[in-house]
Design a protein around this motif. Sequence first.
Motif, PDB file in Angstrom:
ATOM      1  N   VAL A 475      32.750  31.380  46.824  1.00  0.00           N
ATOM      2  CA  VAL A 475      33.189  32.547  46.373  1.00  0.00           C
ATOM      3  C   VAL A 475      34.733  32.183  46.355  1.00  0.00           C
ATOM      4  O   VAL A 475      35.037  33.217  45.574  1.00  0.00           O
ATOM      5  CB  VAL A 475      32.029  32.790  46.962  1.00  0.00           C
ATOM      6  CG1 VAL A 475      32.125  34.691  46.661  1.00  0.00           C
ATOM      7  CG2 VAL A 475      30.417  33.023  46.455  1.00  0.00           C
ATOM      8  N   SER A 476      34.959  32.233  47.650  1.00  0.00           N
ATOM      9  CA  SER A 476      36.329  32.169  47.764  1.00  0.00           C
ATOM     10  C   SER A 476      36.881  31.130  47.345  1.00  0.00           C
ATOM     11  O   SER A 476      37.454  31.977  46.775  1.00  0.00           O
ATOM     12  CB  SER A 476      36.327  31.281  49.123  1.00  0.00           C
ATOM     13  OG  SER A 476      35.595  31.691  50.449  1.00  0.00           O
ATOM     14  N   HIS A 477      36.775  30.395  45.948  1.00  0.00           N
ATOM     15  CA  HIS A 477      37.509  30.104  45.285  1.00  0.00           C
ATOM     16  C   HIS A 477      37.859  30.942  44.544  1.00  0.00           C
ATOM     17  O   HIS A 477      38.506  31.674  44.075  1.00  0.00           O
ATOM     18  CB  HIS A 477      36.906  29.046  44.891  1.00  0.00           C
ATOM     19  CG  HIS A 477      37.359  27.845  45.371  1.00  0.00           C
ATOM     20  ND1 HIS A 477      38.959  26.766  45.210  1.00  0.00           N
ATOM     21  CD2 HIS A 477      36.456  26.154  45.923  1.00  0.00           C
ATOM     22  CE1 HIS A 477      38.613  25.857  45.692  1.00  0.00           C
ATOM     23  NE2 HIS A 477      37.933  25.183  46.205  1.00  0.00           N
ATOM     24  N   ALA A 478      37.393  31.425  43.682  1.00  0.00           N
ATOM     25  CA  ALA A 478      36.801  32.945  42.650  1.00  0.00           C
ATOM     26  C   ALA A 478      37.756  33.758  43.611  1.00  0.00           C
ATOM     27  O   ALA A 478      37.933  34.230  42.088  1.00  0.00           O
ATOM     28  CB  ALA A 478      35.456  32.659  42.414  1.00  0.00           C
ATOM     29  N   LEU A 479      37.007  34.376  44.817  1.00  0.00           N
ATOM     30  CA  LEU A 479      37.515  35.970  44.935  1.00  0.00           C
ATOM     31  C   LEU A 479      39.629  34.850  45.330  1.00  0.00           C
ATOM     32  O   LEU A 479      40.334  36.239  44.522  1.00  0.00           O
ATOM     33  CB  LEU A 479      37.184  35.963  46.606  1.00  0.00           C
ATOM     34  CG  LEU A 479      35.628  36.622  46.046  1.00  0.00           C
ATOM     35  CD1 LEU A 479      35.613  37.062  47.298  1.00  0.00           C
ATOM     36  CD2 LEU A 479      36.130  38.018  44.855  1.00  0.00           C
ATOM     37  N   ALA A 480      39.380  34.595  45.614  1.00  0.00           N
ATOM     38  CA  ALA A 480      40.838  34.131  45.511  1.00  0.00           C
ATOM     39  C   ALA A 480      41.812  33.906  43.966  1.00  0.00           C
ATOM     40  O   ALA A 480      42.837  35.289  43.724  1.00  0.00           O
ATOM     41  CB  ALA A 480      41.549  32.647  45.723  1.00  0.00           C
ATOM     42  N   CYS A 481      41.477  33.581  42.971  1.00  0.00           N
ATOM     43  CA  CYS A 481      42.080  33.767  42.047  1.00  0.00           C
ATOM     44  C   CYS A 481      42.025  35.155  41.799  1.00  0.00           C
ATOM     45  O   CYS A 481      42.676  35.410  40.380  1.00  0.00           O
ATOM     46  CB  CYS A 481      41.082  32.898  41.078  1.00  0.00           C
ATOM     47  SG  CYS A 481      42.023  32.362  39.011  1.00  0.00           S
ATOM     48  N   MET A 482      40.874  35.784  41.466  1.00  0.00           N
ATOM     49  CA  MET A 482      40.987  37.818  41.501  1.00  0.00           C
ATOM     50  C   MET A 482      41.301  38.463  41.839  1.00  0.00           C
ATOM     51  O   MET A 482      42.556  38.764  41.703  1.00  0.00           O
ATOM     52  CB  MET A 482      39.026  37.756  42.088  1.00  0.00           C
ATOM     53  CG  MET A 482      38.042  37.424  40.482  1.00  0.00           C
ATOM     54  SD  MET A 482      37.343  37.439  41.504  1.00  0.00           S
ATOM     55  CE  MET A 482      36.537  39.268  40.814  1.00  0.00           C
ATOM     56  N   LEU A 483      41.919  37.528  43.512  1.00  0.00           N
ATOM     57  CA  LEU A 483      42.748  38.390  44.071  1.00  0.00           C
ATOM     58  C   LEU A 483      44.453  38.490  43.439  1.00  0.00           C
ATOM     59  O   LEU A 483      44.710  39.147  42.913  1.00  0.00           O
ATOM     60  CB  LEU A 483      42.746  37.782  45.376  1.00  0.00           C
ATOM     61  CG  LEU A 483      44.583  38.148  46.248  1.00  0.00           C
ATOM     62  CD1 LEU A 483      43.677  39.865  46.561  1.00  0.00           C
ATOM     63  CD2 LEU A 483      44.136  37.186  48.212  1.00  0.00           C
ATOM     64  N   GLU A 484      44.749  37.093  43.339  1.00  0.00           N
ATOM     65  CA  GLU A 484      46.157  36.817  42.642  1.00  0.00           C
ATOM     66  C   GLU A 484      45.974  37.994  41.091  1.00  0.00           C
ATOM     67  O   GLU A 484      47.058  38.187  40.448  1.00  0.00           O
ATOM     68  CB  GLU A 484      46.081  35.397  41.926  1.00  0.00           C
ATOM     69  CG  GLU A 484      47.200  34.826  41.195  1.00  0.00           C
ATOM     70  CD  GLU A 484      47.110  33.920  41.282  1.00  0.00           C
ATOM     71  OE1 GLU A 484      46.525  32.504  41.330  1.00  0.00           O
ATOM     72  OE2 GLU A 484      48.584  33.318  40.398  1.00  0.00           O
ATOM     73  N   HIS A 485      45.078  37.949  39.837  1.00  0.00           N
ATOM     74  CA  HIS A 485      45.249  38.563  38.898  1.00  0.00           C
ATOM     75  C   HIS A 485      44.655  40.122  39.030  1.00  0.00           C
ATOM     76  O   HIS A 485      44.454  39.896  38.227  1.00  0.00           O
ATOM     77  CB  HIS A 485      44.312  37.040  37.958  1.00  0.00           C
ATOM     78  CG  HIS A 485      45.689  36.493  37.429  1.00  0.00           C
ATOM     79  ND1 HIS A 485      46.578  36.168  36.899  1.00  0.00           N
ATOM     80  CD2 HIS A 485      44.735  35.261  38.242  1.00  0.00           C
ATOM     81  CE1 HIS A 485      46.303  34.791  36.984  1.00  0.00           C
ATOM     82  NE2 HIS A 485      45.654  34.345  37.643  1.00  0.00           N
ATOM     83  N   GLY A 486      44.133  40.481  40.397  1.00  0.00           N
ATOM     84  CA  GLY A 486      43.599  41.291  39.927  1.00  0.00           C
ATOM     85  C   GLY A 486      42.209  42.024  39.409  1.00  0.00           C
ATOM     86  O   GLY A 486      42.727  43.226  38.855  1.00  0.00           O
ATOM     87  N   LEU A 487      42.081  40.868  39.383  1.00  0.00           N
ATOM     88  CA  LEU A 487      40.433  41.337  38.588  1.00  0.00           C
ATOM     89  C   LEU A 487      39.018  41.531  39.004  1.00  0.00           C
ATOM     90  O   LEU A 487      39.100  41.496  40.038  1.00  0.00           O
ATOM     91  CB  LEU A 487      39.821  39.705  37.981  1.00  0.00           C
ATOM     92  CG  LEU A 487      41.741  38.882  36.919  1.00  0.00           C
ATOM     93  CD1 LEU A 487      40.708  37.603  36.327  1.00  0.00           C
ATOM     94  CD2 LEU A 487      41.246  39.987  35.985  1.00  0.00           C
ATOM     95  N   SER A 488      38.142  42.655  39.017  1.00  0.00           N
ATOM     96  CA  SER A 488      37.066  42.720  39.594  1.00  0.00           C
ATOM     97  C   SER A 488      36.221  42.696  39.238  1.00  0.00           C
ATOM     98  O   SER A 488      34.848  42.711  39.462  1.00  0.00           O
ATOM     99  CB  SER A 488      36.908  44.115  39.778  1.00  0.00           C
ATOM    100  OG  SER A 488      37.971  44.881  38.309  1.00  0.00           O
ATOM    101  N   GLU A 489      35.641  41.642  38.042  1.00  0.00           N
ATOM    102  CA  GLU A 489      34.258  41.131  37.271  1.00  0.00           C
ATOM    103  C   GLU A 489      34.331  39.964  36.167  1.00  0.00           C
ATOM    104  O   GLU A 489      35.252  40.049  35.328  1.00  0.00           O
ATOM    105  CB  GLU A 489      34.431  42.371  36.152  1.00  0.00           C
ATOM    106  CG  GLU A 489      32.612  42.575  36.346  1.00  0.00           C
ATOM    107  CD  GLU A 489      32.475  44.064  35.657  1.00  0.00           C
ATOM    108  OE1 GLU A 489      31.538  44.644  35.780  1.00  0.00           O
ATOM    109  OE2 GLU A 489      32.886  43.939  33.756  1.00  0.00           O
TER     110      GLU A 489
END
Length: 736
Positions: A475-489
């Motif tokens: 989940v942390s791996h996924a969130l890091a990438c979402m944080l970087e790209h500003g993705l929410s879904e």
Amino acid sequence: MKGRRIRIHVEGAVQGVGFRPFVYRQAVALGLSGWVRNRGSSVEIEAQGLSSAELVDRIRDSHPPHASITSVHAEDLAAIEEQAFRILPSRPGEDVITVVPDLATCPDCRREVMDPTSRYYRYPFTNCSQCGPRYSIVERVPYDRSNTTMRGFAMCTDCQREYDDPLNRRYHAQPTACPTCGPRLSLQGNTTSGDPLQLATEALRDGQIVAIKGLGGFQLLVDASRSEPVERLRERKRRPHKPLAVMVRDTPHARDLCFVETPEARLLESAGAPIVLLTRRQGRLPEVLAPDTDTLGVMLPVTPLHLLLTQGFAGPLVCTSGNLSDEPICTDNEEAVERLGGIADLFLLHDRPIRRALDDSVARVIDGAPQLLRMARGFAPLSLPVREGRQALAAGSHLKNTLSLCDGGRIIVGQHNGDLENSLSVDAMQQTGTDLQEFFGVGPAVIACDLHPDYASSMYAREKELPTVAVQHHVSHALACMLEHGLSEVLAVVWDGSGLGPDGTIWGGEFLLVDRTPSGVVWRRIALLKQFRLPGGDATSKETSRCLAGMMWEVPDLKGSVPNPARQLLERELNSPVCSSAGRLFDAMAALTGLCAVQTYEGQGASRLEAAAVAEQSEGYHLSLAGGVLDWCDLLLAAHRDATSGVPAGEISARFHAGLASGILSVAMDSARKSVVLTGGCFQNRLLTELAVRRLREAGFDPVLARRIPPNDGGISPGQLLAAMEGVSNVSGHTG
Ligand code: ZN
Ligand code: ZN
Ligand code: FE
């Protein structure tokens, strides 16, 4: 001087990069009066004159290369009586804690260092407001010379004049120095007297191993064009196979050794000057540099010292971290001589202290854009703005550890601390933790860590006696990438070696739906790679045949062929943890194809497997998807049949990679999410990543790769931090 008076606010990374002198020069050239100063994290300007509007355009269009502007806002003011344009000091209490990463020597300084008429000729510590040490020498904010390790060097009158002159490119260049007043080189381990640089270059020509004090720490140099010195370095460093990087003097020399496309040249020549992974030309350098891959890590000179060494030596040099095996990089002269005494023949030292250890960063170009694989010198600290958040710290992972913290308005990712496999690395991680909190003035209200309680980083988090939030690794791996790209879904495909799952099994081949909602992060595992046992537990990460045995155990037609001692362990389910790890799948295939039986470093089998894959794309092995399980039994059966009937390893590898990419697509088709994040250590595999990206794109998905935050465990801490700040909950799906 009258005319229109305006106030301009410039937001972005605009401090410590020569921004105010730039504004000054433009204002003077345009005949404006007024002033410029740092305010908070932004720059504030008042300008008055007939061409004041032109100043706004120039700020937008021709700002210094290392500044990045997020907004420029101008408003009208009443004109006042005023004569000149000035650079004002920031007001007390308004200094903001922004620090620029270290910057590789700029073209202007390079020219001076090579110019016999310049007072900087052959001076290894030449720098200016556009280049030189930053984060590696800052002790505290504000970023003034007295707060850096340059405070011991009093400027000579020439340096002071340049430092004080707003029209000079060394205006307020905090580390500026010259041969008269600045740091000096010295040599240890050689009794001959003479120019240290000259003697070190001669020693390198002799095939000796030279330890040099670089920008963020010690590096070990040796002639890269001959096998024998490189082998000696490997033996002494206890690093038998892991790839070694080389340094060459410029891009044309990199092209002699490797294929360099335009984005790769840009990355090599960037101010971060990372080690760039390039596809190498066969036969140019000894295989022993990187025996498991068809790539080579190449970097250009970072400082004038490196420039002078590579020019003097006139050939490629191995340039690797000054450490033994998995220990942290050395930064201090005495410590280096002691710890590296058994490795280096000679030490090229200097007297400018290094405040924090920063290893060389590693990057590459994938799918046409740069991706950071190790964030350290030149890239750390990375700062990402976030909506209001409380002050928090994240302790990161066990391997490739980084720490991250939130100061309320941004997430700051610290430098690579290495694998927490020994006490020196754990000490280094703890020091970084203290340093980051002190430096950025953060007193965390909460600490995030991995769900695995036994990681040294998780123990560090618990020692703090603050509320902790344990976040699942993938989940942390996924969130890091979402944080970087500003993705929410997103659908996050997170594949790596291992991470503890909430069900107590080892995860590593996961498909997660992750949503950032107003009430927090919500995630659900919708699919996983078929689970299997790892007979021997930890031993399986070195002995790839154990992974293979564990997989064969799941396939009725192959179960009978599982050898001892794995068979006995599997029969009794003894020391045989259950995993869904994609990384172990690669290990097993490396065993099956005979490419790698015993690994001396993490990912060695996978590297060989990837390098062996034939370019001609064949039909991939089949994986079936049913009930949220991506089943590799058919794949293994087919690969086993191929291996026993003499199909070449390269063919099997190609079919294996292609099969996995199709498997990823099949889960994406089921998920009904458009954005598909591909992250985790397995996506350091170029072949797998590019195949998966292509398949997903052809089918109308938006594949998303980690770019500024590494896809490997270096990205765990920012992901953890985001989870702790926003809150995280697991909505149980059918697979837990
Ligand atoms: Zn410069
Ligand atoms: Zn000087
Ligand atoms: Fe991981």
